[in-house]
Design a protein around this motif. Structure first.
Motif, PDB file in Angstrom:
ATOM      1  N   ALA A 298      59.909  30.642 -36.784  1.00 39.67           N
ATOM      2  CA  ALA A 298      59.559  31.974 -36.282  1.00 39.67           C
ATOM      3  C   ALA A 298      60.230  32.236 -34.939  1.00 39.67           C
ATOM      4  O   ALA A 298      60.594  33.365 -34.617  1.00 39.67           O
ATOM      5  N   MET A 299      60.403  31.158 -34.156  1.00 44.79           N
ATOM      6  CA  MET A 299      61.069  31.317 -32.869  1.00 44.79           C
ATOM      7  C   MET A 299      62.582  31.401 -33.031  1.00 44.79           C
ATOM      8  O   MET A 299      63.320  31.538 -32.051  1.00 44.79           O
ATOM      9  N   GLY A 300      63.043  31.267 -34.258  1.00 42.42           N
ATOM     10  CA  GLY A 300      64.483  31.358 -34.508  1.00 42.42           C
ATOM     11  C   GLY A 300      65.239  30.118 -34.127  1.00 42.42           C
ATOM     12  O   GLY A 300      66.439  30.144 -33.880  1.00 42.42           O
ATOM     13  N   LEU A 301      64.541  28.985 -34.054  1.00 46.53           N
ATOM     14  CA  LEU A 301      65.198  27.760 -33.616  1.00 46.53           C
ATOM     15  C   LEU A 301      65.678  26.922 -34.791  1.00 46.53           C
ATOM     16  O   LEU A 301      66.548  26.070 -34.634  1.00 46.53           O
ATOM     17  N   LEU A 302      65.098  27.162 -35.979  1.00 47.27           N
ATOM     18  CA  LEU A 302      65.581  26.405 -37.144  1.00 47.27           C
ATOM     19  C   LEU A 302      65.402  27.205 -38.417  1.00 47.27           C
ATOM     20  O   LEU A 302      64.657  28.185 -38.462  1.00 47.27           O
ATOM     21  N   ILE A 303      66.132  26.794 -39.459  1.00 45.05           N
ATOM     22  CA  ILE A 303      65.943  27.405 -40.767  1.00 45.05           C
ATOM     23  C   ILE A 303      65.577  26.308 -41.765  1.00 45.05           C
ATOM     24  O   ILE A 303      66.063  25.175 -41.653  1.00 45.05           O
ATOM     25  N   THR A 304      64.697  26.666 -42.709  1.00 45.76           N
ATOM     26  CA  THR A 304      64.283  25.690 -43.713  1.00 45.76           C
ATOM     27  C   THR A 304      65.042  25.982 -44.997  1.00 45.76           C
ATOM     28  O   THR A 304      65.200  27.131 -45.384  1.00 45.76           O
ATOM     29  N   ASN A 305      65.596  24.952 -45.626  1.00 46.42           N
ATOM     30  CA  ASN A 305      66.187  25.140 -46.949  1.00 46.42           C
ATOM     31  C   ASN A 305      65.715  24.026 -47.876  1.00 46.42           C
ATOM     32  O   ASN A 305      64.812  23.253 -47.519  1.00 46.42           O
ATOM     33  N   ASP A 306      66.350  23.941 -49.060  1.00 52.27           N
ATOM     34  CA  ASP A 306      65.820  23.044 -50.094  1.00 52.27           C
ATOM     35  C   ASP A 306      65.724  21.584 -49.632  1.00 52.27           C
ATOM     36  O   ASP A 306      64.708  20.933 -49.827  1.00 52.27           O
ATOM     37  N   ASN A 307      66.812  21.110 -49.004  1.00 54.00           N
ATOM     38  CA  ASN A 307      66.764  19.681 -48.676  1.00 54.00           C
ATOM     39  C   ASN A 307      66.377  19.438 -47.208  1.00 54.00           C
ATOM     40  O   ASN A 307      66.955  18.615 -46.533  1.00 54.00           O
ATOM     41  N   GLY A 308      65.429  20.181 -46.707  1.00 57.76           N
ATOM     42  CA  GLY A 308      64.914  19.897 -45.366  1.00 57.76           C
ATOM     43  C   GLY A 308      65.127  21.041 -44.397  1.00 57.76           C
ATOM     44  O   GLY A 308      65.181  22.210 -44.804  1.00 57.76           O
ATOM     45  N   VAL A 309      65.269  20.694 -43.127  1.00 62.42           N
ATOM     46  CA  VAL A 309      65.389  21.735 -42.099  1.00 62.42           C
ATOM     47  C   VAL A 309      66.725  21.591 -41.380  1.00 62.42           C
ATOM     48  O   VAL A 309      67.351  20.530 -41.378  1.00 62.42           O
ATOM     49  N   LYS A 310      67.160  22.691 -40.770  1.00 57.49           N
ATOM     50  CA  LYS A 310      68.437  22.674 -40.047  1.00 57.49           C
ATOM     51  C   LYS A 310      68.278  23.526 -38.790  1.00 57.49           C
ATOM     52  O   LYS A 310      67.609  24.553 -38.811  1.00 57.49           O
ATOM     53  N   LEU A 311      68.867  23.047 -37.697  1.00 55.37           N
ATOM     54  CA  LEU A 311      68.748  23.793 -36.444  1.00 55.37           C
ATOM     55  C   LEU A 311      69.678  24.994 -36.445  1.00 55.37           C
ATOM     56  O   LEU A 311      70.800  24.916 -36.958  1.00 55.37           O
ATOM     57  N   THR A 312      69.221  26.107 -35.881  1.00 56.90           N
ATOM     58  CA  THR A 312      70.122  27.237 -35.656  1.00 56.90           C
ATOM     59  C   THR A 312      70.927  26.933 -34.385  1.00 56.90           C
ATOM     60  O   THR A 312      70.701  25.929 -33.721  1.00 56.90           O
ATOM     61  N   ALA A 313      71.848  27.843 -34.061  1.00 57.20           N
ATOM     62  CA  ALA A 313      72.656  27.641 -32.835  1.00 57.20           C
ATOM     63  C   ALA A 313      71.749  27.578 -31.615  1.00 57.20           C
ATOM     64  O   ALA A 313      71.917  26.726 -30.738  1.00 57.20           O
ATOM     65  N   ASP A 314      70.740  28.451 -31.573  1.00 57.64           N
ATOM     66  CA  ASP A 314      69.798  28.440 -30.452  1.00 57.64           C
ATOM     67  C   ASP A 314      69.035  27.127 -30.385  1.00 57.64           C
ATOM     68  O   ASP A 314      68.885  26.525 -29.319  1.00 57.64           O
ATOM     69  N   GLY A 315      68.554  26.717 -31.566  1.00 56.61           N
ATOM     70  CA  GLY A 315      67.794  25.482 -31.624  1.00 56.61           C
ATOM     71  C   GLY A 315      68.631  24.310 -31.179  1.00 56.61           C
ATOM     72  O   GLY A 315      68.180  23.414 -30.458  1.00 56.61           O
ATOM     73  N   ASN A 316      69.885  24.322 -31.590  1.00 62.32           N
ATOM     74  CA  ASN A 316      70.819  23.269 -31.234  1.00 62.32           C
ATOM     75  C   ASN A 316      70.984  23.167 -29.720  1.00 62.32           C
ATOM     76  O   ASN A 316      70.902  22.082 -29.138  1.00 62.32           O
ATOM     77  N   SER A 317      71.188  24.318 -29.062  1.00 60.78           N
ATOM     78  CA  SER A 317      71.452  24.238 -27.619  1.00 60.78           C
ATOM     79  C   SER A 317      70.166  23.908 -26.864  1.00 60.78           C
ATOM     80  O   SER A 317      70.199  23.233 -25.844  1.00 60.78           O
ATOM     81  N   TYR A 318      69.028  24.353 -27.419  1.00 59.60           N
ATOM     82  CA  TYR A 318      67.749  23.972 -26.804  1.00 59.60           C
ATOM     83  C   TYR A 318      67.590  22.457 -26.865  1.00 59.60           C
ATOM     84  O   TYR A 318      67.299  21.792 -25.861  1.00 59.60           O
ATOM     85  N   ALA A 319      67.826  21.900 -28.029  1.00 62.31           N
ATOM     86  CA  ALA A 319      67.682  20.450 -28.209  1.00 62.31           C
ATOM     87  C   ALA A 319      68.615  19.703 -27.263  1.00 62.31           C
ATOM     88  O   ALA A 319      68.228  18.723 -26.630  1.00 62.31           O
ATOM     89  N   LEU A 320      69.860  20.188 -27.144  1.00 60.14           N
ATOM     90  CA  LEU A 320      70.829  19.515 -26.277  1.00 60.14           C
ATOM     91  C   LEU A 320      70.385  19.545 -24.826  1.00 60.14           C
ATOM     92  O   LEU A 320      70.627  18.605 -24.080  1.00 60.14           O
ATOM     93  N   ARG A 321      69.723  20.650 -24.457  1.00 64.92           N
ATOM     94  CA  ARG A 321      69.273  20.722 -23.071  1.00 64.92           C
ATOM     95  C   ARG A 321      68.199  19.659 -22.801  1.00 64.92           C
ATOM     96  O   ARG A 321      68.219  18.985 -21.770  1.00 64.92           O
ATOM     97  N   ILE A 322      67.309  19.508 -23.764  1.00 68.36           N
ATOM     98  CA  ILE A 322      66.267  18.484 -23.607  1.00 68.36           C
ATOM     99  C   ILE A 322      66.902  17.098 -23.533  1.00 68.36           C
ATOM    100  O   ILE A 322      66.549  16.264 -22.692  1.00 68.36           O
ATOM    101  N   ILE A 323      67.872  16.861 -24.402  1.00 69.84           N
ATOM    102  CA  ILE A 323      68.532  15.551 -24.427  1.00 69.84           C
ATOM    103  C   ILE A 323      69.262  15.311 -23.113  1.00 69.84           C
ATOM    104  O   ILE A 323      69.261  14.210 -22.563  1.00 69.84           O
ATOM    105  N   ARG A 324      69.859  16.389 -22.592  1.00 68.30           N
ATOM    106  CA  ARG A 324      70.553  16.250 -21.300  1.00 68.30           C
ATOM    107  C   ARG A 324      69.583  15.786 -20.208  1.00 68.30           C
ATOM    108  O   ARG A 324      69.865  14.847 -19.467  1.00 68.30           O
ATOM    109  N   VAL A 325      68.433  16.443 -20.144  1.00 69.88           N
ATOM    110  CA  VAL A 325      67.469  16.046 -19.114  1.00 69.88           C
ATOM    111  C   VAL A 325      67.048  14.591 -19.318  1.00 69.88           C
ATOM    112  O   VAL A 325      67.018  13.794 -18.377  1.00 69.88           O
TER     113      VAL A 325
END
Lengths: 338, 484, 268
Positions: free
Chosen positions: A86-113
Motif C-alpha cells: 500500500a505504501m508503494g514499496l513492493l509488489i506481490t506476484n505469483d512467486n513471492g514479493v519484489k521491491l519497487t524502485a522506491d522500496g529498493n532505495s529505502y532498503a539501501l538507505r537502511i543498509i547504508r546506515v
C-alpha cells in the motif's frame, strides 16, 4: 538509630531492584529500549532490508521467511506485506514479493546506515566485534539521513563495512557482490577473505575467535564432509564446513605476496634483534592503525627491539630514529621478516 | 586578470559533480588501501631524503649513556624500587618542606592579618555583619586555601616537572603500563594519578598527555580517587586522633601513617577498579589506541622550570582561592549567623541532616561541611570544628559563630570532636568520605573545560559521591553489627 | 607612477583573510601570519617562546600544547602573527588536532609555515614535512635540537636538505636561542617573496593507484586549471577526505588556486 541489620536488608533490596532495572543488555530498561525499536517503523524497515537481502542473494522471499526473520506470526507478516505494498514499496506476484524502485532505495538507505554504523564501531570505538551487528540493528532505525551523512564524513566516507560488505552510496549505488564461498577453493589455492557474514551471531563469534578477519590471506589445505583445513596468514585452522559457509573469498591479486608459512610477528622479536616490516594485519583498525603508520610503521621499515618494560610488557622499539613503546597485543599484529 | 576571472567562472556545477562522482567510482575500483599506500610512499621518500642529508655516527652504538640509564630504569629488579624511592622522596620533600612555609603563611594570614583586618573594618565603622562576611568569612577561607595549598604545590610541581623535563616520567608510564592495561587504561594514567596527589585539577589537566580518547576520559573521571593535598591534612589529623590514639604512644605515629597510606592505597585500588568498569561499560563507545614515545633524556632547565611552574601554580592557587573559596567563606559565615527562630540556618540544617549522617556513620556537621566546602577541601576541618562548637554550644573554644578556626594541639581537636559525639566509626568514615566524595568545584570546572561535556563532568562528580555514600553506609552498619 | 595592481606588489600577504577570520584569527594589526607546525616533543613550544618572548610551559612530553597559542613579533618593519598549531605526527588522520592543523594551513593559507623538526629523528619528522609541503608552497624548516644531534654525533647536511625539500632549512637550538635570528630572517624572506620556495612534491605512489590518480587529476585540472597541486587533491578525494570533497563542491578550491597563482605571478 535505625537497626543496622534492617538497614542492610533494605539496602540489599534497593540494590537488587536497581540491578534488575539497569543491567546492560538484560535489565528491564534495556529490554524496554529494545522493545521500542521493534515498533512499526523498525518492522517496516527490517522487512524491506530482509527482502532486499534475499533479492541480492537471489533467494525467493515469502511471507513465512519474513515472519521467521522478524520473529512475528505469519498473519502479522502478511499484514505487514499488505501495508508495504500500500505504501508503494513492493509488489506481490505469483512467486513471492519484489521491491519497487522506491522500496529498493529505502532498503539501501537502511543498509547504508547499518553498515556505516558497524564501520564506525569497528574503527572509532572499542566495542567488541560481536556487538557490532546488534548495535547497528538499533542505530539503523534511529539515525536521521543528516546524521548518517555526518557520520560518514566523520569516518572518512568508507566504502566497506568491517565484514567486507560494500556500503551503498547516499544515492543508492552499490557494486554487485564479488567472490565465492571458501569451500570452492581447490587444495593449495590462495585467496583473500572478502566477507565474514555476521549472522548468526554464534557462528560469527566463533570465526572471530579463530582470529579471522576481512583482508586475511587463506590457502586451502584439504577438506572433507566433516572438516575444512586451511591456512590463514600461514596459520593452520580447522573448521566445520557449516561455519565456512559464512566466509566469502576472492582470488588473490598478482602484487600480493603469497604467504606459505606462519608469519613472524613483531612480538616474537628478541631484544637487540632487527627486522623489516612486511605488513600490518588488517585486524588492526582505526585509530591504532593510523597512529602506528604515522609513527613510521609501514612495510619496509626497519625495527629494532630496544628494551622491555620492568613488567615485561610493553616493549620499546627503535622505529625510524625514535623510541616507541608498543603493547604485545599490537606488536603481534605487525608481521615482520627477520 | 580578467582572463583568469573568466576561467574561474567557468567552474561549473556539472564539472564539480563529475569530479566527485568519478572519484567515487574510482574508490570502488581501487579498494581501501589509499591511506596505507600514501603513508608508505611518503615514508619511502622521507627515507631517501633523510639518508642523503643525515650522517649517523658509525662504530660505537648510539646514545650510549641513554641506553645504560634506560636499562637500569626499566630493569626488572631495579625499575619499580627506584620509582617508589624517587616518588617517596618527592612526597617526603613536599610534606617536610611545606610544613614551615605553611605555618608561616598561616600565622601571617590568619593570626596576624585577620585580627588586623577586623580592626580596620571596625575602625572605619563597617556594620558587624559586613565585617563578619568579609573578614571572618571570605578572608579566612582564602587564607586557609592559600596556606594549605600553596607551599606543597610550590614544592611538588617543580620537582615533578624536573623529572618530566629530564625524560623520566615517560619511563614510569612505560613500566606501569601493564597494570593499567589490565584496567583498560593507559600507562600514562599513572602520571596524571600521581599529579592528582598534588591537586586533582592539575591531575585532570595532566591527562592531556594521553592521546587516546577513551583512556583520557578514564584518567579524567578517576583522578579524584587520588588523595589531593587539600585532603591529606584531614586524613592525618583524623587518623592521629582516632587511630594513633588507640595504640601505645611509641607506635602512635606508625599507626597514623599506616592508616593514611592505607586510605591512599585504597584510592589507587578504586582508581583501577573504576577504570576497569568504565572501559567495559560507559566508555566502550570511545576510540582506544596505545602508543608511547620515549623521548631522549635531556638535561632539565632548572631555572626556567622553577620559574614557569611556580608562576603557573601560584596563579592557579590564587585564582582558586579567590573564585571558589571566597564565596564559600561568605556562605559559611552567613549560614552560621542568620537565625531563623532561635537557631541559625546551619544548626537547622545540622539537625535536619543528622539522621542521614548517622546512617552513614557520620553526622550532620560533616554533611553540611562537605556541602559548603565543595569549593575547597582545605576548609573542611576548620568548618567542622566551628560548626561542632556552634551546635554543641561549647564555650571558650573558637572565635564565635561563622569564624573558622584550627587548634594547634591534636588533643584539643580530639576533645572538641568527642564532645560532638564522635567515635572511632565517625573518624574512619570521615576518612573514607574524604577520599570518596565529589571533586572540589575547581576540579569539576576543570573537568568540564577539558572534556567539554556535561555528561562526563556529571559522571565524574556522581560516581565517587555514590561510592562514598554506599561504602560509608556499609561500613557503618557492619561496624554497628559487630561492635555495638 | 601608476597604481600597482595588488597582485603585483612584491611583499603582499598571501593569507586568506576571510578564512583566517573564520578560524578565529584577528589580523587587524598584522602584516603576515606565520603558522608553527611540528611533531609532538620537537621543542615547538620552545621555538614559539623564542620567537615571541612568551613563556609557555614546555615539557619533555609529546603533546603538551593543546589549546592554540598565538603571539606576535616584529621583524624588518613588518608585524608577524605567530600561530602555534597542535603538535601532530601527520595531517592525514582524522583526529581533531590534525584537522585543526591541516585546515589552518590549507584554507587559512598562512604566509609562511614554519615546520619544527627534531634533528635527531629527522626521518620520522619528514613524514609531516612532506605532508605540509603538499598543501603549501611557503614554508621554512626549523631543524631544532641540533645541539642534541651534535651530542649524539649525528650530522645533518642542511644545505643538502634545503635543496631536496626546496624550502629554507635553518639549524637551531631553540633552548639556547641559537639559530633564531636566522630563522626570523628566512621567515621574512619567504613571507616577503624574496625567497621563492620550490617545495618537494610526492611523485611515487603505489602502481595500483596510478591509473585512478591520473584519471582524476585530468578531471580536476580541467575544472580548476590553476590549482598548483592537483595530484594531492586527487589522492585526498580517493581517500574520501570530506573537507576536500566540500571544498570541491563549494568551489573553494578555486579560491585557493587563485591565491597561489597571484603569489606566483608576484614573485616572478
Amino acid at each position: 538509630m535505625i537497626d543496622p541489620g534492617k538497614a542492610l536488608i533494605v539496602f540489599g533490596i534497593v540494590t537488587a531492584i536497581t540491578a534488575a532495572l539497569f543491567t546492560p543488555k538484560y535489565g528491564l530498561f534495556a529490554q524496554w529500549k529494545r522493545a521500542r525499536s521493534g515498533m512499526k517503523r523498525a518492522l517496516v524497515e527490517d522487512a524491506l532490508k530482509h527482502i532486499y537481502d534475499y533479492e541480492y542473494k537471489n533467494i525467493n522471499c515469502t511471507t513465512e521467511s519474513i515472519a521467521g526473520v522478524l520473529l512475528i506470526s505469519t498473519d502479522e507478516a502478511a499484514e505487514l506485506l499488505t501495508r508495504l505494498s500500500a505504501m508503494g514499496l513492493l509488489i506481490t506476484n505469483d512467486n513471492g514479493v519484489k521491491l519497487t524502485a522506491d522500496g529498493n532505495s529505502y532498503a539501501l538507505r537502511i543498509i547504508r546506515v547499518h553498515r556505516l554504523w558497524e564501520r564506525y564501531l569497528a574503527d572509532e570505538t572499542s566495542v567488541p566485534p560481536t556487538e557490532w551487528h546488534s548495535s547497528a540493528e538499533l542505530a539503523e532505525h534511529t539515525l536521521s539521513p543528516a546524521e548518517t551523512e555526518m557520520l560518514a564524513a566523520q569516518i572518512g566516507n568508507p566504502n566497506f563495512d568491517p565484514h567486507g560488505d560494500p556500503i551503498p552510496t547516499p544515492t543508492g549505488e552499490m557494486p554487485p557482490r564479488k567472490g565465492h564461498s571458501l569451500l570452492s577453493l581447490k587444495s593449495g589455492e590462495f585467496a583473500l577473505i572478502t566477507h565474514i557474514e555476521d549472522e548468526p551471531e554464534a557462528v560469527f563469534a566463533q570465526l572471530i575467535a579463530q582470529g579471522l578477519y576481512v583482508g586475511m590471506q587463506v590457502r586451502m589445505i584439504d577438506r572433507s564432509n566433516e572438516r575444512v583445513r586451511f591456512a590463514a596468514d600461514g596459520e593452520e585452522i580447522v573448521l566445520a564446513p557449516l561455519l565456512t559457509n559464512n566466509l566469502t573469498v576472492a582470488p588473490i591479486t598478482e602484487e600480493e605476496q603469497r604467504i606459505t608459512a606462519p608469519l613472524d610477528s613483531l612480538a616474537s622479536l628478541k631484544i637487540g634483534e632487527e627486522a623489516h616490516v612486511l605488513s600490518i594485519s588488517k585486524a588492526m583498525r582505526g585509530q591504532q592503525r593510523r597512529r602506528l603508520m604515522d609513527l613510521g610503521v609501514v612495510p619496509g621499515t626497519t625495527i629494532r627491539a630496544e628494551m622491555k618494560s620492568a613488567s615485561g610488557d610493553p616493549t620499546a622499539y627503535a622505529i625510524r630514529g625514535a623510541t616507541v613503546a608498543l603493547r604485545r597485543q599490537h606488536a603481534a599484529m605487525i608481521f615482520i621478516q627477520k | 586578470m580578467k582572463n583568469r576571472l573568466k576561467k574561474e567562472q567557468r567552474t561549473t556545477t556539472a564539472g564539480k559533480e563529475s569530479i566527485l562522482s568519478s572519484a567515487n567510482t574510482l574508490r570502488w575500483e581501487i579498494g581501501e588501501h589509499v591511506h596505507d599506500s600514501l603513508i608508505e610512499s611518503i615514508y619511502a621518500d622521507a627515507n631517501q631524503i633523510a639518508s642523503r642529508a643525515v650522517t649517523l655516527p658509525d662504530g660505537k652504538p648510539r646514545f650510549d649513556f641513554d641506553k645504560k640509564l634506560d636499562s637500569l630504569i626499566t630493569s626488572r629488579w631495579f625499575g619499580f624500587p627506584l620509582m617508589f624511592l624517587l616518588l617517596a622522596f618527592v612526597f617526603w620533600l613536599t610534606v617536610e618542606g611545606a610544613n614551615i612555609p605553611s605555618a608561616l603563611i598561616a600565622s601571617l594570614l590568619v593570626d596576624t592579618m585577620h585580627p588586623w583586618l577586623r580592626s580596620v573594618f571596625v575602625l572605619i565603622g563597617s556594620p558587624w555583619w559586613l565585617t563578619g562576611v568579609l573578614a571572618d568569612g571570605v578572608w579566612l577561607a582564602m587564607a586557609w586555601v592559600v596556606s594549605v595549598m600553596l607551599p606543597p604545590m610550590a614544592i611538588f610541581f617543580p620537582l615533578f616537572t624536573l623529572l618530566e623535563d629530564f625524560g623520566y616520567l615517560p619511563r614510569v608510564a612505560f613500566n606501569m603500563d601493564s597494570l593499567f592495561r589490565r584496567a583498560g587504561a593507559h600507562g600514562k594514567q599513572s602520571l596524571s594519578m600521581t599529579m592528582g596527589f598534588g591537586c586533582n585539577a592539575a591531575g585532570v589537566v595532566a591527562t592531556r598527555i594521553i592521546d587516546s580518547p577513551r583512556e583520557r576520559l578514564i584518567a579524567i573521571i578517576t583522578n579524584n580517587f587520588s588523595l589531593c593535598n587539600g585532603r591529606w591534612p584531614t586524613q592525618i589529623l583524623i587518623a592521629s586522633i582516632f587511630f594513633g590514639a588507640l595504640a601505645p604512644p611509641a607506635l602512635a605515629g606508625f599507626i597514623t601513617a599506616g592508616a593514611v597510606v592505607g586510605v591512599a592505597t585504597l584510592g589507587i585500588f578504586f582508581t583501577l577498579v573504576v577504570s576497569w568498569g568504565l572501559s567495559r561499560t560507559l566508555l566502550k563507545g570511545e576510540a582506544s589506541s596505545f602508543s608511547l614515545e620515549l623521548p631522549p633524556y635531556r638535561p632539565p632547565q632548572l631555572w626556567q622550570t622553577l620559574y614557569t611552574s611556580l608562576i603557573d601554580r601560584t596563579a592557579i592557587v590564587l585564582w582558586r582561592a579567590i573564585v571558589f573559596a571566597a564565596p564559600a567563606g561568605a556562605v559559611i559565615w552567613l549560614v552560621s549567623n542568620i537565625h531563623v527562630g532561635t537557631m541559625s540556618i546551619a544548626e537547622h540544617f545540622i539537625n535536619f541532616s543528622n539522621p542521614f549522617g548517622m546512617l552513614l556513620g557520620l553526622n550532620g556537621v560533616i554533611i553540611i561541611a562537605y556541602i559548603i566546602a565543595i569549593p575547597a577541601n582545605e576548609i573542611v576541618i576548620p568548618t567542622v570544628l566551628m560548626m561542632t562548637v556552634l551546635s554543641t554550644k561549647l564555650s571558650g573554644i573558637g572565635n564565635g559563630a561563622g569564624v573558622m578556626f584550627e587548634l594547634n594541639e591534636a588533643t584539643a581537636v580530639a576533645d572538641v570532636l568527642r564532645a560532638g559525639g564522635w567515635t572511632v566509626l565517625t573518624g574512619l568514615n570521615l576518612m573514607l568520605f574524604s577520599l570518596l566524595h565529589n571533586p572540589c568545584s575547581t576540579t569539576i570546572y576543570t573537568i568540564y573545560k577539558e572534556t567539554k561535556s556535561v555528561k562526563w563532568t556529571a559522571l565524574a562528580t556522581v560516581i565517587p559521591t555514590i561510592m562514598g555514600i554506599v561504602i560509608c553506609f556499609l561500613v557503618a552498619q557492619i561496624y554497628r553489627l559487630l561492635f555495638v | 607612477m601608476s597604481q600597482t595592481p595588488k597582485e603585483n606588489c612584491d611583499d603582499c600577504p598571501v593569507h586568506n583573510l576571510g578564512n583566517l577570520t573564520k578560524l578565529g584569527i584577528n589580523m587587524s594589526q598584522f602584516d603576515f601570519v606565520v603558522a608553527l607546525a611540528g611533531n609532538p616533543n620537537t621543542g615547538k613550544s620552545t621555538v614559539f617562546n623564542a620567537l615571541t618572548g612568551l613563556r609557555q610551559h614546555t615539557g619533555n612530553w609529546p603533546g603538551k600544547t593543546v589549546t592554540r597559542a598565538e603571539g606576535g613579533f616584529v621583524y624588518g618593519n613588518k608585524r608577524f602573527k605567530l600561530v602555534d598549531l597542535p603538535g601532530t605526527y601527520s595531517l592525514l588522520s582524522t583526529s581533531t588536532d590534525e584537522e585543526v592543523a591541516r585546515d589552518f594551513i590549507l584554507f587559512g593559507q598562512p604566509d609562511v609555515t614554519v615546520i619544527v623538526v627534531d634533528a635527531t629523528r629527522l626521518e620520522r619528522n619528514l613524514n609531516l614535512v612532506l605532508q605540509v609541503l603538499e598543501i603549501t608552497h611557503r614554508a621554512v624548516v626549523c631543524l631544532n635540537l641540533i645541539d642534541e644531534a651534535q651530542r649524539h654525533n649525528i650530522k645533518v647536511d642542511t644545505r643538502r636538505l634545503a635543496k631536496d625539500l626546496g624550502v629554507p632549512v635553518v639549524a637551531a637550538a631553540a633552548r639556547q636561542e641559537e639559530g633564531i635570528p636566522e630563522l626570523l630572517k628566512n621567515v621574512y624572506d619567504v613571507a616577503s617573496g624574496a625567497y621563492i620556495c620550490r617545495p618537494y612534491r610526492l611523485e611515487r605512489t603505489a602502481p595500483r593507484l596510478e591509473k585512478a590518480i591520473s584519471e582524476l587529476t585530468a578531471k580536476i585540472k580541467k575544472e580548476f586549471p590553476l590549482l598548483p597541486n592537483t595530484r594531492w587533491i586527487a589522492l585526498r578525494l580517493l581517500d574520501g577526505d570530506q573537507k576536500i570533497i566540500d571544498a570541491v563542491k563549494s568551489g573553494e578550491l578555486g579560491n585557493l588556486s587563485a591565491k597561489s597563482v597571484a603569489t606566483r605571478e608576484a614573485v616572478q
